[in-house]
Write an enzyme that holds these catalytic residues in place. Structure first.
Site, PDB file in Angstrom:
ATOM      1  N   ASP A  92      37.987  42.076  35.122  1.00  0.00           N
ATOM      2  CA  ASP A  92      37.218  42.269  36.428  1.00  0.00           C
ATOM      3  C   ASP A  92      36.819  43.595  36.598  1.00  0.00           C
ATOM      4  OD1 ASP A  92      35.954  39.682  37.136  1.00  0.00           O
ATOM      5  OD2 ASP A  92      37.943  39.013  38.019  1.00  0.00           O
ATOM      6  N   GLU A 191      31.405  29.415  39.149  1.00  0.00           N
ATOM      7  CA  GLU A 191      32.639  28.768  40.134  1.00  0.00           C
ATOM      8  C   GLU A 191      32.091  28.061  41.303  1.00  0.00           C
ATOM      9  OE1 GLU A 191      35.137  32.161  41.048  1.00  0.00           O
ATOM     10  OE2 GLU A 191      36.309  30.892  42.413  1.00  0.00           O
TER      11      GLU A 191
END
Ligand code: KIV
Length: 273
Positions: A92, A191
């Site tokens: 990330d 998500e």
């Protein structure tokens, strides 16, 4: 028939991940942040290891993913890279290191790739970060997108509830996924969105779509390692399947050790020199 069996030592690549989607083999992905855990999850045969900025929560104890720094992400990623022999490693880019402008995004991605040895980066968002995504890709760095409940935007959302239940947000999410594919992203994480929408996205793009709280009809699944192992006990959303209760197992081991020390039962003669 598995495109890539877990006993093989051949490295997972973006090409292999695409083959897995094309052949209908589901992609497995878990987070890892340190050498020892990454070694175990890689040996178990995971396809993708995500060095997630969830390290901010589960490793550093912050309430959100926002505080973790680029240097800290590179430290975690380097530790994981030293352990992993087979899985594809994605890192990330942390909050504040790609949203400002595309030059900064490229600089951050290059630092991660050069200093950690990871294979790809992940960024959160759609049209707002299109320029940054394109710039990173133009340098030859594979990019994984992340849409839906993007934790770096938690203060904008104000809640961790399911995203894209309303038509307008669902439409934008689908368009963003198509845009990320057109830019050249190799995969997208979705998500906490409705399963039907996730299925629609997975069917409308050719690249792999990995879900977390996005239902079964996507190309793979990802969970945070500490959550699925039951190390963190306070976080129990509906989508989380807990595969072990390591908190209980570890607590018992620690208590047994403490008792043995207090009772002078450890070490014994055979454990001494
Ligand atoms: O940081 C992270 O662990 C993630 C996963 C939840 C996908 O982004």
């Amino acid at each position: 028939m598995s495109v890539h069996s877990s006993s093989s030592v051949k490295r997972v690549t973006t090409h292999i991940l695409q083959e897995m989607k094309d052949s209908g083999e589901k992609i497995s992905m878990l987070t890892a942040y340190d050498f020892s855990m990454a070694k175990i999850v890689d040996s178990a045969g995971i396809d993708i290891v995500l060095v997630g900025d969830s390290a901010s929560n589960v490793m550093a104890g912050h309430e959100t993913t926002l505080p973790i720094t680029l240097d800290q992400m590179i430290y975690h990623a380097s530790s994981v890279v030293r352990a992993v022999k087979r899985a594809f490693i994605v890192v990330d880019i942390p909050f504040g290191h790609y949203q400002g402008n595309s030059s900064e995004a490229l600089r951050s991605a290059i630092r991660i790739m050069k200093e950690s040895g990871a294979h790809a980066v992940k960024v959160e968002g759609g049209s707002e970060i299109k320029e940054s995504v394109s710039r990173i890709l133009s340098a030859g760095v594979p990019v994984m997108g992340h849409l839906g409940l993007t934790p770096q935007s938690i203060y904008k959302f104000g809640t961790y509830t399911v995203r894209a239940k309303e038509e307008a947000e669902a439409k934008k999410l689908l368009e963003d996924a198509q845009m990320l594919e057109q830019c050249g992203c190799f995969a997208i994480v979705l998500e906490k969105i409705p399963a039907a929408l996730a299925q629609k996205v997975a069917e409308s793009v050719k690249i792999p779509v990995i879900g977390i709280g996005a239902g079964p009809d996507v190309d793979g699944q990802v969970l945070v390692m500490h959550d699925m192992l039951g190390i963190t006990q306070e976080f129990k959303p509906r989508f989380l399947r807990q595969y072990a209760d390591l908190q209980s197992i570890m607590t018992e081991a620690f208590q047994n050790y403490i008792k043995d020390v207090k009772d002078r039962k450890f070490p014994t003669k055979s454990e001494s020199y």
